[in-house]
Write a protein that holds these residues in place. Structure first.
Motif, mmCIF file in Angstrom:
data_model
loop_
_atom_site.group_PDB
_atom_site.id
_atom_site.type_symbol
_atom_site.label_atom_id
_atom_site.label_comp_id
_atom_site.label_asym_id
_atom_site.label_seq_id
_atom_site.Cartn_x
_atom_site.Cartn_y
_atom_site.Cartn_z
ATOM 1 N N ARG A 20 0.816 -1.211 0.000
ATOM 2 C CA ARG A 20 0.000 0.000 0.000
ATOM 3 C C ARG A 20 0.848 1.259 0.000
ATOM 4 O O ARG A 20 1.982 1.273 0.494
ATOM 5 N N TRP A 21 0.273 2.321 -0.538
ATOM 6 C CA TRP A 21 0.820 3.671 -0.451
ATOM 7 C C TRP A 21 -0.330 4.571 0.000
ATOM 8 O O TRP A 21 -1.283 4.776 -0.742
ATOM 9 N N HIS A 22 -0.264 5.034 1.219
ATOM 10 C CA HIS A 22 -1.320 5.871 1.794
ATOM 11 C C HIS A 22 -2.703 5.248 1.608
ATOM 12 O O HIS A 22 -3.611 5.864 1.061
ATOM 13 N N ILE A 30 1.861 3.703 -8.557
ATOM 14 C CA ILE A 30 2.942 3.695 -9.546
ATOM 15 C C ILE A 30 2.389 4.031 -10.932
ATOM 16 O O ILE A 30 2.951 4.863 -11.651
ATOM 17 N N VAL A 31 1.276 3.402 -11.314
ATOM 18 C CA VAL A 31 0.677 3.665 -12.627
ATOM 19 C C VAL A 31 0.248 5.127 -12.742
ATOM 20 O O VAL A 31 0.517 5.788 -13.757
ATOM 21 N N GLY A 84 14.499 8.993 -15.478
ATOM 22 C CA GLY A 84 13.999 10.168 -14.785
ATOM 23 C C GLY A 84 12.876 9.844 -13.807
ATOM 24 O O GLY A 84 12.625 10.597 -12.862
ATOM 25 N N PHE A 85 12.198 8.730 -14.026
ATOM 26 C CA PHE A 85 11.104 8.295 -13.159
ATOM 27 C C PHE A 85 11.599 7.506 -11.941
ATOM 28 O O PHE A 85 10.878 7.378 -10.946
ATOM 29 N N LEU A 86 12.802 6.983 -11.983
ATOM 30 C CA LEU A 86 13.317 6.120 -10.912
ATOM 31 C C LEU A 86 13.296 6.765 -9.518
ATOM 32 O O LEU A 86 12.989 6.068 -8.540
ATOM 33 N N PRO A 87 13.588 8.062 -9.361
ATOM 34 C CA PRO A 87 13.512 8.643 -8.012
ATOM 35 C C PRO A 87 12.129 8.511 -7.379
ATOM 36 O O PRO A 87 12.024 8.370 -6.157
ATOM 37 N N GLN A 88 11.078 8.536 -8.171
ATOM 38 C CA GLN A 88 9.744 8.347 -7.601
ATOM 39 C C GLN A 88 9.581 6.938 -7.055
ATOM 40 O O GLN A 88 8.937 6.723 -6.030
ATOM 41 N N LEU A 89 10.176 5.953 -7.752
ATOM 42 C CA LEU A 89 10.097 4.573 -7.255
ATOM 43 C C LEU A 89 10.877 4.415 -5.958
ATOM 44 O O LEU A 89 10.483 3.643 -5.081
ATOM 45 N N ASP A 90 12.006 5.141 -5.835
ATOM 46 C CA ASP A 90 12.766 5.088 -4.583
ATOM 47 C C ASP A 90 11.889 5.499 -3.412
ATOM 48 O O ASP A 90 11.992 4.949 -2.323
ATOM 49 N N GLU A 91 11.019 6.462 -3.646
ATOM 50 C CA GLU A 91 10.111 6.935 -2.605
ATOM 51 C C GLU A 91 9.007 5.921 -2.313
ATOM 52 O O GLU A 91 8.605 5.742 -1.164
ATOM 53 N N LEU A 92 8.528 5.241 -3.340
ATOM 54 C CA LEU A 92 7.343 4.390 -3.217
ATOM 55 C C LEU A 92 7.621 2.952 -2.795
ATOM 56 O O LEU A 92 6.858 2.371 -2.028
ATOM 57 N N VAL A 93 8.650 2.344 -3.334
ATOM 58 C CA VAL A 93 8.861 0.894 -3.189
ATOM 59 C C VAL A 93 9.798 0.606 -2.022
ATOM 60 O O VAL A 93 11.009 0.792 -2.120
#
Length: 124
Positions: A20-22, A30-31, A84-93
């Motif tokens: 889960r995320w929030h 992610i999508v 460029g999208f990878l930093p968002q995954l660092d935050e999420l996963v």
């Protein structure tokens, strides 16, 4: 519409369906973030069995129905946009596996694309 042809990068995120995320499914976040970032596309695939770093096998068989089954989020775009999208995954996963693979896009045409007019919906 994003044009995509030739060399590309495939990003695969392997997580559990219960992640889960929030309070909403992580795969959905992610999508939605990939869409917001303007990436060419993202798809979620539901697995029937698997295990990861925890070594616990998750399966849809027998009495353990729907025990946090594996989910794969697959995103394909140019290398620059995916990286460029990878930093968002660092935050999420927090738990899971994230991989990158080189790939070649042969065809990427949406329903409203002028190139697709006159062709059957499933034709190549």
């Amino acid at each position: 519409m994003t044009r995509l042809n030739g060399r590309a990068l495939r990003l695969t995120v392997l997580i559990g369906e219960n992640d889960r995320w929030h309070h909403k499914p992580l795969y959905a976040e992610i999508v939605h973030r990939a869409h917001g970032a303007g990436l060419a596309g993202a798809s979620v695939f539901h697995g029937i069995e698997g295990f990861g770093a925890s070594t616990l096998v998750h399966t849809s068989r027998l009495l353990s129905l729907s025990e946090d089954l594996p989910v794969a989020v697959v995103i394909v775009d140019t290398e620059e946009r995916v990286r460029g999208f990878l930093p968002q995954l660092d935050e999420l996963v927090a738990e899971g596996l994230v991989t990158l693979d080189d790939c070649e896009v042969i065809r990427y045409i949406g329903r409203d694309d002028p190139q697709a007019r006159g062709k059957g919906e499933n034709s190549l």
